[in-house]
Design an enzyme around this catalytic site. Sequence first.
Site, PDB file in Angstrom:
ATOM      1  N   LYS A  83     -35.599  40.067 -37.268  1.00  0.00           N
ATOM      2  CA  LYS A  83     -35.217  38.931 -36.302  1.00  0.00           C
ATOM      3  C   LYS A  83     -33.860  38.587 -37.113  1.00  0.00           C
ATOM      4  O   LYS A  83     -33.776  37.745 -38.187  1.00  0.00           O
ATOM      5  CB  LYS A  83     -36.109  37.908 -36.094  1.00  0.00           C
ATOM      6  CG  LYS A  83     -35.881  36.976 -34.719  1.00  0.00           C
ATOM      7  CD  LYS A  83     -37.068  36.234 -34.705  1.00  0.00           C
ATOM      8  CE  LYS A  83     -37.034  35.434 -32.997  1.00  0.00           C
ATOM      9  NZ  LYS A  83     -37.894  34.328 -32.953  1.00  0.00           N
TER      10      LYS A  83
HETATM   11  O1  G3P Z   1     -39.090  32.461 -29.632  1.00  0.00           O
HETATM   12  C1  G3P Z   1     -38.132  31.452 -29.923  1.00  0.00           C
HETATM   13  C2  G3P Z   1     -39.287  30.271 -29.535  1.00  0.00           C
HETATM   14  O2  G3P Z   1     -40.066  29.858 -30.702  1.00  0.00           O
HETATM   15  C3  G3P Z   1     -38.532  28.876 -29.334  1.00  0.00           C
HETATM   16  O3  G3P Z   1     -39.414  28.029 -28.513  1.00  0.00           O
HETATM   17  O4  G3P Z   1     -40.250  25.902 -27.643  1.00  0.00           O
HETATM   18  O5  G3P Z   1     -39.136  26.060 -30.074  1.00  0.00           O
HETATM   19  O6  G3P Z   1     -37.925  26.180 -27.960  1.00  0.00           O
HETATM   20  P1  G3P Z   1     -38.860  26.566 -28.544  1.00  0.00           P
END
Ligand code: G3P
Length: 217
Positions: A83
């Site tokens: 990633k």
């Molecule tokens: O895969 C990316 C994700 O983990 C981000 O999620 O909820 O932290 O915006 P969030």
Amino acid sequence: MKFFVDSADLEQIGELNDIGLVDGVTTNPSIIAKSGRDFKEVIAEICKLVAGPVSAEVTAVEADAMIKEGKELRKIADNVCVKLPLTMDGLKACSSLSKAGIPTNVTLCFSPNQALLAAKCGASFISPFIGRLDDITLDGLQLIEDIRLIYDNYGFETEILAASIRSVNHVKECALVGADVMTAPPNVIKNLANHPLTDKGLAAFLKDWEKTGQSIL
Ligand code: G3P
């Protein structure tokens, strides 16, 4: 649509995997920090548990260092997907790793143009963050729709991995507009099965069945 679990929690990933709902796993530095586990160790364990791609994120910010880290992460298991952040350095590393046959997931995508760049650099996956756009009153789903159109216009094979999914509605909306993959926390995936009419209907069936006094086995 493929389902990835956005987590480093082995127990929860295993539970969903046993049901047959896990096509891959995504992690990021915040998820690893939350797990309190050693990065390489936890990625190795997830890679053994799950057959599909497991995203492990580089933490270098300069292309050559990202490439070195990506190759190091790839040594952990054959299903590690490297990633990389959507920066010019991340894109350069993406081109290099992709040419070397290493799967890549370009993350922190917030615009159609960023997704176009990732596809041109051979990314296996692009991760548009829909929840974080919604957080600032922009339209996360529109981004998925725009990327779908652009990729289909030119036949790019990069898979759209809808990320930052916060709700069951996000999942439905991403499926409706043709995201190839969605990654969500375990609780969101579990909530997909819930419906009050299912619970009510099942309770009524079981009550009537009890009246028959029969058993199947
Ligand atoms: O895969 C990316 C994700 O983990 C981000 O999620 O909820 O932290 O915006 P969030």
